[in-house]
Design a protein around this motif. Structure first.
Motif: not given
Length: 323
Positions: A277-297
């Motif tokens: 789960e630890e991401n080395y590529r992106s900022t936490q802001t981007i990850l928060n947005a990504a988590n918010s989108v994919i949690k609806h799958n």
């Protein structure tokens, strides 16, 4: 050397690298270092556990990825890594066919047809059957045949899901022409090894011994044929290590079934599941947005990407009228 390198991994990555026996599912979020885990794991098996490289099979989805993976393992442990079979599913299938062509009823100099060749054959069959090419589109029919083959559906099985008998006839004639011409298409590179394994148990057992340790990248992109192929190979020892992310499954249009990764724990009830789960590529802001989108799958394994990187800039939403 490799032991020192492994100590640089985060706890989840290290656990994934050091677990070598039994079925293991790695759910790897974007940018979480899954390729590093795959390569370090192979290096660890060779250098620390003295597993003969010849016994290791690693499968990825492009020849470029396979080459890069092998280069990385060679850099870690040296030339011994060249004995690892690192390839695509189709390259492995071709190797197996070449080693067993007689059992499959082919001559040694069989031909592999590309997409243009197969389209030409379908066009010829349409012409031979006096079908209207405007109604019976060769490319559409060729794609239907390819999809059926990747689902391991032969002409007989195809007749139960396809209502147009003329298209069924095209599929039958297509198979006949390929066999008569000592030819195989791209899809056959998976179908024929499965057929071989089903009909010749001793051959299957030979490959199960050869590939005692199996690693598969991008498991969410496997189709039915690839799923059955890997399940048959791993059946004896069940040392199957799959890496993937059901939230990144985008290849359903070409037959991929992301449920293969969701069902892995059912296929191998005693499997160990590790989340990267630890991401080395992106900022936490981007990850928060990504988590918010994919949690609806609706169908997914829950994971939460995070990073020790900076929070980062706010995301801008821009709506435009065209490309």
């Amino acid at each position: 050397m490799i032991l020192e390198t492994i100590e640089m991994l985060n706890p989840a990555q290290r656990e994934a690298v050091e677990q070598t026996e039994g079925p293991i599912l790695i759910l790897a979020g974007a940018g979480s270092g899954k390729t590093r885990v795959l390569t370090y794991r192979m290096a660890h098996m060779i250098e620390e556990l003295n597993i003969f490289p010849y016994k290791i099979l690693a499968i990825t989805f492009t020849n470029k990825a396979a080459r890069e993976m092998k280069e990385r393992v060679v850099n870690l442990v040296g030339s011994d890594a060249n004995y690892i079979q690192i390839s695509t599913f189709h390259s492995l299938g071709l190797k197996i066919i070449k080693q067993n062509y007689e059992l499959l009823g082919y001559d040694k100099n069989f031909t592999i047809l590309d997409s243009d060749d197969t389209l030409t054959i379908v066009k010829k069959i349409i012409k031979e059957l006096n079908l209207n090419p405007k109604y019976y589109n060769a490319k559409v029919i060729r794609n239907k045949i390819s999809s059926a083959k990747n689902e391991l559906i032969d002409p007989e099985g195809f007749s139960k899901i396809e209502f147009d008998k003329k298209i069924i006839t095209v599929y039958k004639k297509y198979c006949e022409k390929l066999k008569k011409g000592n030819s195989v298409d791209f899809d056959d590179l998976l179908i024929l090894p499965i057929k071989l394994f089903k009909e010749h148990k001793a051959v299957l057992e030979n490959y199960q011994e050869r590939y005692k340790y199996i690693l598969i990248d991008e498991y969410q992109d496997t189709n039915e044929a690839q799923y059955i192929f890997s399940k048959m190979l791993s059946e004896k020892y069940k040392n199957i290590f799959v890496v993937g992310d059901n939230d990144q499954a985008i290849y359903a249009f070409r037959g991929a079934n992301f449920k293969n990764i969701l069902n892995f724990e059912q296929d191998y009830p005693n499997c160990k599941t590790i989340l990267l789960e630890e991401n080395y590529r992106s900022t936490q802001t981007i990850l928060n947005a990504a988590n918010s989108v994919i949690k609806h799958n609706k169908l997914r394994k829950d994971k939460n990407l995070w990073s020790s990187n900076d929070i980062g800039k706010k995301i801008k939403y821009i709506r435009v009228d065209d490309e």
